[in-house]
Design a protein around this motif. Structure first.
Motif, short mmCIF file in Angstrom:
data_model
loop_
_atom_site.label_atom_id
_atom_site.label_comp_id
_atom_site.label_asym_id
_atom_site.label_seq_id
_atom_site.Cartn_x
_atom_site.Cartn_y
_atom_site.Cartn_z
N LEU A 174 0.83 -1.20 0.00
CA LEU A 174 0.00 0.00 0.00
C LEU A 174 0.86 1.25 0.00
O LEU A 174 0.63 2.20 -0.75
CB LEU A 174 -0.93 -0.01 1.22
N TYR A 179 -1.99 -0.03 -5.25
CA TYR A 179 -3.22 -0.08 -4.46
C TYR A 179 -4.05 -1.33 -4.72
O TYR A 179 -4.64 -1.88 -3.79
CB TYR A 179 -4.05 1.19 -4.73
N SER A 209 -7.20 1.31 0.79
CA SER A 209 -6.73 0.91 -0.54
C SER A 209 -7.76 1.26 -1.61
O SER A 209 -7.40 1.62 -2.74
CB SER A 209 -6.44 -0.60 -0.56
#
Length: 283
Positions: A174, A179, A209
């Motif tokens: 992340l 993502y 995310s």
């Protein structure tokens, strides 16, 4: 009639006939000449207009090509700014979590913009029940300190180390800005370790995310699960704040106001409450 008068008469008749023919043919010739002149003028005008239109079309093509180039350049700049905004968002969010939890040691907050590596200190220490006695250094959990004077319990400590490694890998993904991969990693983590002390944190970052790529429909239920399923988690103020943010981005202002006011009421004197008030001022 005499022989002399007859030729004269014939000559006069011929002259009269010629005059009559000349009188009748002159308008026809004049009209023909006029038509020819008009045709020539029309051809000239048509040629000039056609050239003008062609020049205008070429100018428009050049302008369209220039505008397309400028649009592509602006789109690239917008994409770059979005990436920077997402990275800055993660950096600020992680640092705020660190400040709010008062944790000055352990891992570093996610910078995303050339900062230090490792999981955020808020996440490294902020377990759901606050009872994790295991401290880990770095991102791979090589060093552990248990309750037995630094001698690791080879059973439980090993399991905790493996769980921590899974969590850190997802969080580093992340922080690196990947993502979609991060979302998949956190989904796998909560599926594999639903009872882990880090499950609430993982669920929160799963929502993040989605949030940073503006997939608000996917982010909302993840933040809501933190509120509904982890009553002791220190991520609840932030999850509720993000719920308010999601509603705000979706244009659901009344729901956004309700969520943000709840943050202030339920978690006063916190960073989340301050941020909630700032967003309320925009509604």
């Amino acid at each position: 009639m005499s022989r002399i008068a007859r030729p004269r008469l014939m000559a006069g008749a011929a002259l009269a006939l010629a005059a009559t023919l000349a009188a009748t043919s002159s308008p026809v010739l004049a009209q023909t000449n006029l038509e020819r002149r008009v045709d020539r003028l029309e051809q000239r005008l048509e040629g000039s207009a056609l050239m003008g239109l062609m020049n205008q079309a070429e100018t428009l093509r050049q302008e369209v090509s220039t505008l397309r180039g400028e649009i592509e350049q602006l789109q690239r700049q917008i994409d770059d700014l979005r990436d920077q905004q997402r990275q800055i968002y993660l950096d600020v969010d992680g640092r705020l979590q660190t400040l709010e939890n008062g944790d000055t040691g352990g891992g570093a907050a996610p910078s995303g913009m050339g900062g230090t590596t490792g999981a955020s200190s808020a996440d490294a220490a902020g377990n759901a029940d606050g009872s994790d006695a295991t401290a880990m250094t770095g991102g791979d959990g090589d060093t552990t300190a248990g309750s037995s004077g630094g001698v690791p319990n080879t059973g439980e400590a090993s399991d905790e180390a493996a769980i921590r490694r899974d969590y850190d890998r997802a969080f580093e993904t992340l922080r690196a800005g990947r993502y979609q991969e991060a979302a998949e990693a956190f989904q796998q983590f909560v599926a594999d370790h639903p009872d882990s002390a880090l499950a609430a944190n993982a669920r929160y970052w799963l929502g993040e995310s989605y949030y940073v790529v503006r997939d608000f429909d996917a982010a909302l239920p993840e933040f809501q699960q933190v509120i509904d399923n982890y009553p002791e988690s220190n991520k609840r103020p932030d999850a509720l704040l993000k719920i308010g943010y999601v509603y705000f981005e979706q244009g659901r202002m009344e729901e956004a106001r309700t969520a943000l006011e709840r943050v202030i009421a339920d978690f006063p004197d916190t960073t989340a409450a301050n941020l909630a008030q700032q967003r309320l001022n925009q509604i």
